[in-house]
Motif scaffolding. Structure first.
Motif, PDB file in Angstrom:
ATOM      1  N   GLU A   1     -29.361   6.627   3.928  1.00 36.18           N
ATOM      2  CA  GLU A   1     -28.080   7.253   4.246  1.00 36.18           C
ATOM      3  C   GLU A   1     -27.006   6.188   4.327  1.00 36.18           C
ATOM      4  N   ARG A   2     -25.864   6.499   3.758  1.00 38.29           N
ATOM      5  CA  ARG A   2     -24.761   5.532   3.772  1.00 38.29           C
ATOM      6  C   ARG A   2     -24.213   5.439   5.194  1.00 38.29           C
ATOM      7  N   ARG A   3     -24.504   4.338   5.851  1.00 37.30           N
ATOM      8  CA  ARG A   3     -24.038   4.151   7.221  1.00 37.30           C
ATOM      9  C   ARG A   3     -22.728   3.356   7.188  1.00 37.30           C
ATOM     10  N   VAL A   4     -21.703   3.955   7.744  1.00 39.98           N
ATOM     11  CA  VAL A   4     -20.405   3.293   7.810  1.00 39.98           C
ATOM     12  C   VAL A   4     -19.963   3.292   9.264  1.00 39.98           C
ATOM     13  N   ARG A   5     -19.690   2.122   9.787  1.00 36.16           N
ATOM     14  CA  ARG A   5     -19.303   2.050  11.190  1.00 36.16           C
ATOM     15  C   ARG A   5     -17.943   2.707  11.388  1.00 36.16           C
ATOM     16  N   SER A   6     -17.729   3.219  12.585  1.00 36.20           N
ATOM     17  CA  SER A   6     -16.462   3.849  12.902  1.00 36.20           C
ATOM     18  C   SER A   6     -15.353   2.805  12.866  1.00 36.20           C
ATOM     19  N   LEU A   7     -14.189   3.219  12.422  1.00 34.35           N
ATOM     20  CA  LEU A   7     -13.070   2.307  12.264  1.00 34.35           C
ATOM     21  C   LEU A   7     -12.128   2.422  13.454  1.00 34.35           C
ATOM     22  N   SER A   8     -11.560   1.325  13.846  1.00 33.64           N
ATOM     23  CA  SER A   8     -10.597   1.322  14.935  1.00 33.64           C
ATOM     24  C   SER A   8      -9.281   1.928  14.468  1.00 33.64           C
ATOM     25  N   GLN A   9      -8.417   2.244  15.438  1.00 29.92           N
ATOM     26  CA  GLN A   9      -7.139   2.842  15.105  1.00 29.92           C
ATOM     27  C   GLN A   9      -6.307   1.918  14.221  1.00 29.92           C
ATOM     28  N   LYS A  10      -6.310   0.624  14.520  1.00 27.73           N
ATOM     29  CA  LYS A  10      -5.537  -0.324  13.719  1.00 27.73           C
ATOM     30  C   LYS A  10      -6.051  -0.397  12.294  1.00 27.73           C
ATOM     31  N   LYS A  11      -7.390  -0.399  12.126  1.00 25.71           N
ATOM     32  CA  LYS A  11      -7.956  -0.465  10.786  1.00 25.71           C
ATOM     33  C   LYS A  11      -7.650   0.803   9.996  1.00 25.71           C
ATOM     34  N   ILE A  12      -7.648   1.951  10.676  1.00 27.07           N
ATOM     35  CA  ILE A  12      -7.322   3.204   9.991  1.00 27.07           C
ATOM     36  C   ILE A  12      -5.871   3.184   9.525  1.00 27.07           C
TER      37      ILE A  12
ATOM     38  N   LEU B   1      -6.075  11.159  13.893  1.00 26.63           N
ATOM     39  CA  LEU B   1      -6.748   9.873  13.733  1.00 26.63           C
ATOM     40  C   LEU B   1      -8.213  10.087  13.355  1.00 26.63           C
ATOM     41  N   LYS B   2      -8.829  11.112  13.922  1.00 28.49           N
ATOM     42  CA  LYS B   2     -10.213  11.438  13.582  1.00 28.49           C
ATOM     43  C   LYS B   2     -10.325  11.860  12.121  1.00 28.49           C
ATOM     44  N   GLN B   3      -9.379  12.676  11.647  1.00 28.90           N
ATOM     45  CA  GLN B   3      -9.371  13.097  10.247  1.00 28.90           C
ATOM     46  C   GLN B   3      -9.289  11.889   9.319  1.00 28.90           C
ATOM     47  N   MET B   4      -8.374  10.990   9.601  1.00 34.52           N
ATOM     48  CA  MET B   4      -8.205   9.803   8.762  1.00 34.52           C
ATOM     49  C   MET B   4      -9.419   8.886   8.853  1.00 34.52           C
ATOM     50  N   GLY B   5     -10.033   8.814  10.037  1.00 37.35           N
ATOM     51  CA  GLY B   5     -11.220   7.983  10.190  1.00 37.35           C
ATOM     52  C   GLY B   5     -12.380   8.481   9.355  1.00 37.35           C
ATOM     53  N   PHE B   6     -12.598   9.807   9.331  1.00 33.31           N
ATOM     54  CA  PHE B   6     -13.682  10.378   8.518  1.00 33.31           C
ATOM     55  C   PHE B   6     -13.417  10.178   7.033  1.00 33.31           C
ATOM     56  N   LEU B   7     -12.148  10.336   6.622  1.00 33.10           N
ATOM     57  CA  LEU B   7     -11.811  10.122   5.215  1.00 33.10           C
ATOM     58  C   LEU B   7     -12.003   8.658   4.837  1.00 33.10           C
ATOM     59  N   ALA B   8     -11.581   7.745   5.700  1.00 33.92           N
ATOM     60  CA  ALA B   8     -11.756   6.317   5.427  1.00 33.92           C
ATOM     61  C   ALA B   8     -13.229   5.958   5.329  1.00 33.92           C
ATOM     62  N   SER B   9     -14.067   6.550   6.183  1.00 34.14           N
ATOM     63  CA  SER B   9     -15.509   6.284   6.135  1.00 34.14           C
ATOM     64  C   SER B   9     -16.115   6.781   4.825  1.00 34.14           C
ATOM     65  N   ALA B  10     -15.700   7.980   4.378  1.00 37.49           N
ATOM     66  CA  ALA B  10     -16.226   8.530   3.125  1.00 37.49           C
ATOM     67  C   ALA B  10     -15.800   7.680   1.928  1.00 37.49           C
TER      68      ALA B  10
ATOM     69  N   CYS C   1      -1.284  13.946   8.170  1.00 35.99           N
ATOM     70  CA  CYS C   1      -2.053  14.399   7.008  1.00 35.99           C
ATOM     71  C   CYS C   1      -2.277  15.907   7.063  1.00 35.99           C
ATOM     72  N   PRO C   2      -2.671  16.519   5.941  1.00 36.42           N
ATOM     73  CA  PRO C   2      -2.953  17.960   5.938  1.00 36.42           C
ATOM     74  C   PRO C   2      -4.122  18.292   6.852  1.00 36.42           C
ATOM     75  N   PRO C   3      -4.208  19.534   7.311  1.00 38.97           N
ATOM     76  CA  PRO C   3      -5.270  19.917   8.258  1.00 38.97           C
ATOM     77  C   PRO C   3      -6.636  20.026   7.577  1.00 38.97           C
ATOM     78  N   LEU C   4      -7.162  18.883   7.144  1.00 40.24           N
ATOM     79  CA  LEU C   4      -8.440  18.820   6.443  1.00 40.24           C
ATOM     80  C   LEU C   4      -9.293  17.735   7.073  1.00 40.24           C
ATOM     81  N   ILE C   5     -10.608  17.893   7.009  1.00 37.96           N
ATOM     82  CA  ILE C   5     -11.516  16.881   7.527  1.00 37.96           C
ATOM     83  C   ILE C   5     -12.721  16.773   6.603  1.00 37.96           C
ATOM     84  N   VAL C   6     -13.155  15.550   6.330  1.00 34.67           N
ATOM     85  CA  VAL C   6     -14.299  15.294   5.462  1.00 34.67           C
ATOM     86  C   VAL C   6     -15.577  15.338   6.301  1.00 34.67           C
ATOM     87  N   VAL C   7     -16.565  16.093   5.833  1.00 35.91           N
ATOM     88  CA  VAL C   7     -17.866  16.172   6.500  1.00 35.91           C
ATOM     89  C   VAL C   7     -18.944  15.878   5.471  1.00 35.91           C
ATOM     90  N   PHE C   8     -20.142  15.551   5.957  1.00 31.73           N
ATOM     91  CA  PHE C   8     -21.258  15.276   5.048  1.00 31.73           C
ATOM     92  C   PHE C   8     -22.290  16.378   5.182  1.00 31.73           C
TER      93      PHE C   8
END
Length: 373
Positions: free
Chosen positions: A104-115, A169-178, A238-245
């Motif tokens: 499984e592609r493991r991607v660590r959670s990103l901080s607010q500054k990194k996002i 911020l959660k939406q952008m974090g999930f998109l950045a991880s994907a 961002c638009p009201p969308l969230i990336v899930v796996f």
């Protein structure tokens, strides 16, 4: 004359000092990586068998359709392209690993500054621009055309971002991880690179027979809506969308808030290239940008290196009634200032938690969707 000090006295003083000194801290125990992580990154050697006639699919147990049977380059087990999840649309170029060996592609959670740095978000300094919208009733213009024409030409609606900053911020974090998991960079624009198609090749007038019927030239009002949405995205709204796996579909997109019919969702972005250069490309997310009369000048958008959330919106199986029922948005090519652009627009109201689907084929019917879930 200083008094002499005997060796015994000196030794006593030294011992006394060593006893009163700060105690030595024990060295911390060494941390070792889990064996599973080490094995997932370890190099592997491909060992060829003498005979592959006895290879069966690990999912269905059948050895039929050997032209669709993929062999893992690490464990040497077989999998049908349509049995594995997520499915494999095209035969991969180069080595291929099954889900168990790739891990499984493991991607660590990103901080607010990194996002914020990842999406190059700009701080809003003008409160007037922040809350202005082309759909504001106070800015509506008088109708200059009959009412019937206004009903026939439906306008794009700007998306409404989530008000909670932590949720955005959660939406952008999930998109950045994907995007990071697919080794992609974020880009909300079409990218023109050296060695690919130049920007001068993307002209709507080269379209075979003009743009789609009816000719979809973005109106002035819709252009204002588009620019308003782009400005919101640059501010992190961002638009009201969230990336899930999903284990079956891979990365996919859900509505994180209500979406209205004809609401602008996203622009399909990536590298622009000639279709002739990508005929043998195994990227399963290429999008038609321009269908020229001269096919050698036709263009596609390739989101394999750069892209945005549109890359993760899944397609439907347009050969079944159940698949067609899932469609809640559409992909439309517009002419914007003389250039072809691809937008995703909602075709009905979408509730929070509902996944987004559109027809990959649009009007061309060339993309194989028989085995889509």
């Amino acid at each position: 004359m200083a008094p002499s000090t005997s060796p015994a006295a000196v030794q006593k003083v030294i011992r006394f000092r060593s006893r009163t000194g700060a105690p030595r801290r024990p060295s911390p125990p060494k941390k070792y990586k889990p064996l599973s992580e080490i094995m997932s990154k370890a190099r592997y050697a491909v060992v060829e068998r003498a005979d592959y006639n006895d290879v069966n699919c690990e999912q269905c147990g059948s050895g039929d359709r050997d032209d669709e049977l993929l062999l893992c380059d690490k464990c040497d087990r077989g999998f049908h392209m349509k049995c594995i999840r997520p499915i494999v649309v095209r035969i991969p170029i180069g080595s291929w690993l099954c889900p168990n060996c790739s891990g499984e592609r493991r991607v660590r959670s990103l901080s607010q500054k990194k996002i914020i740095d990842f999406f190059r978000i700009q701080k809003c300094t003008d409160e007037k621009d922040k809350f202005s919208s082309p759909q504001d009733p106070r800015k509506r213009r008088k109708r200059s055309a009959p009412l019937l024409l206004q009903k026939r030409r439906r306008r794009l609606l700007p998306f409404i971002p989530i008000e909670d900053p932590s949720q955005r911020l959660k939406q952008m974090g999930f998109l950045a991880s994907a995007l990071t998991a697919l080794h992609m960079e974020f880009s909300d624009d079409l990218t023109y690179l050296s060695g690919m198609a130049p920007r001068s090749a993307n002209q709507a007038k080269f379209e075979d027979g003009g743009m789609q019927v009816p000719k979809l030239v973005l109106s002035k009002e819709d252009t204002e809506t588009l620019e308003h949405c782009r400005a919101m995205c640059k501010r992190g709204e961002c638009p009201p969308l969230i990336v899930v796996f999903d284990a079956c579909e891979g990365f996919t997109v859900e509505a994180d808030g209500p979406i209205k019919d004809m609401m602008f969702i996203a622009e399909y972005t990536g590298d622009v290239d000639y279709l002739k250069n990508r005929e043998h490309d195994d990227c399963d997310s290429m999008m038609t940008l321009l269908l020229a009369t001269d096919m050698s000048k036709s263009l596609v958008v390739c989101p394999d290196k750069r892209g945005n959330i549109a890359r993760f919106i899944n397609g439907i199986n347009n050969h079944t009634q159940e698949g067609r029922k899932k469609q809640n948005c559409k992909c439309v090519r517009y002419s914007v200032n003389g250039e072809c652009r691809v937008f995703l627009v909602a075709t009905r109201d979408i509730a929070k938690g509902e996944r987004l689907y559109y027809d990959y084929n649009g009007h061309e019917h060339e993309y194989p969707t028989h085995h889509f879930i």
